[in-house]
Design an enzyme around this catalytic site. Structure first.
Site, PDB file in Angstrom:
ATOM      1  N   GLY A  46       0.766  -1.374  -0.067  1.00 27.90           N
ATOM      2  CA  GLY A  46       0.031   0.054   0.091  1.00 27.90           C
ATOM      3  C   GLY A  46       0.475   1.809  -0.199  1.00 27.90           C
ATOM      4  N   GLN A  51       2.975  10.162   0.910  1.00 29.00           N
ATOM      5  CA  GLN A  51       4.277   9.689   1.262  1.00 29.00           C
ATOM      6  C   GLN A  51       4.769   9.949  -0.159  1.00 29.00           C
ATOM      7  OE1 GLN A  51       3.150   5.151   2.189  1.00 29.00           O
ATOM      8  NE2 GLN A  51       4.170   5.135   2.687  1.00 29.00           N
ATOM      9  N   CYS A  91       6.283  -0.158   7.394  1.00 32.16           N
ATOM     10  CA  CYS A  91       5.559   1.092   6.049  1.00 32.16           C
ATOM     11  C   CYS A  91       6.615   1.263   5.291  1.00 32.16           C
ATOM     12  CB  CYS A  91       5.156   2.289   7.383  1.00 32.16           C
ATOM     13  SG  CYS A  91       4.059   3.377   6.524  1.00 32.16           S
ATOM     14  N   LEU A  92       6.629   2.152   4.368  1.00 34.16           N
ATOM     15  CA  LEU A  92       7.820   1.825   3.014  1.00 34.16           C
ATOM     16  C   LEU A  92       8.339   2.998   3.718  1.00 34.16           C
ATOM     17  CD1 LEU A  92       5.813   1.242  -0.261  1.00 34.16           C
ATOM     18  CD2 LEU A  92       6.855  -0.203   1.227  1.00 34.16           C
ATOM     19  N   HIS A 133      -4.412   1.580   7.553  1.00 32.71           N
ATOM     20  CA  HIS A 133      -3.386   1.902   7.995  1.00 32.71           C
ATOM     21  C   HIS A 133      -2.356   2.875   6.946  1.00 32.71           C
ATOM     22  CE1 HIS A 133       1.435   1.436   7.475  1.00 32.71           C
ATOM     23  NE2 HIS A 133       1.832   2.204   6.568  1.00 32.71           N
ATOM     24  N   GLU A 134      -3.615   3.317   5.049  1.00 28.53           N
ATOM     25  CA  GLU A 134      -3.495   3.649   4.294  1.00 28.53           C
ATOM     26  C   GLU A 134      -3.360   5.335   4.616  1.00 28.53           C
ATOM     27  OE1 GLU A 134      -1.138   3.633   2.750  1.00 28.53           O
ATOM     28  OE2 GLU A 134      -0.188   1.679   3.030  1.00 28.53           O
ATOM     29  N   HIS A 137      -2.665   7.700   6.995  1.00 30.66           N
ATOM     30  CA  HIS A 137      -1.490   7.906   6.395  1.00 30.66           C
ATOM     31  C   HIS A 137      -1.740   9.939   5.673  1.00 30.66           C
ATOM     32  CE1 HIS A 137       2.491   6.074   6.365  1.00 30.66           C
ATOM     33  NE2 HIS A 137       2.130   4.949   5.599  1.00 30.66           N
TER      34      HIS A 137
HETATM   35 NI    NI Z   1       3.035   3.180   5.773  1.00 36.52          NI
END
Ligand code: NI
Length: 163
Positions: A46, A51, A91-92, A133-134, A137
């Site tokens: 995701g 991000q 998380c990226l 989660h997204e 963000h």
């Molecule tokens: Ni993330």
């Protein structure tokens, strides 16, 4: 298509709240395509526009192993939540860190699709967690913000030592 630059914690831009998308045009479609390319290259499941330093309510998700089940969320809104689930999240934007997070097990979501059409989605387990989660963000929240203060501080110290 092009690869976008992913922002890393503790970049303050990750705390920005994203703006709603009012017009879904070719520019938005390009952002979505670039976000998928960026997410696949980084082996993520995701990615939120926040991000990649784009201040818009756009999320791309693909939890499939074959990387061929794209889910696009524009202006997503969770309208119902059920139950609790704990999953190990990463998380990226916070490489090499993971921790168990408590979230709702099932959600009902309203969103716009790639063409601006509204749809409703029922999600559970991994997909539900990924969506939550997204959406966090888009609200300037990271998964570590959902941990206890002591756990969050422990992770912050690990990250600070490795910067
Ligand atoms: Ni993330």
């Amino acid at each position: 298509m092009s690869i976008l630059k992913i922002l890393y914690y503790p970049n303050k831009k990750l705390k920005k709240k994203a703006n709603l998308v009012y017009k879904i045009d070719r520019n938005i479609n390009k952002i979505i395509n670039d976000m998928f390319e960026t997410m696949y290259l980084a082996n993520g499941i995701g990615l939120a526009a926040t991000q990649v330093n784009i201040n818009k309510c756009i999320v791309v998700i693909d939890i499939s192993k074959k990387r061929n089940q794209q889910l696009i969320l524009i202006n997503p809104k969770i309208i119902k939540k059920f139950g609790k689930i704990i999953m190990e999240e990463s998380c990226l934007s916070i490489p090499n860190i993971s921790a168990p997070v408590i979230r709702s097990e099932k959600i009902i979501l309203q969103s716009l699709d790639y063409y601006g059409k509204q749809f409703e989605l029922h999600a559970e387990s991994l997909l539900s967690v990924c969506i939550q989660h997204e959406i966090d963000h888009l609200n300037g929240l990271l998964f570590i913000d959902r941990l206890s203060l002591s756990k969050k501080n422990y992770i912050k110290n690990i990250i600070a030592r490795n910067l």
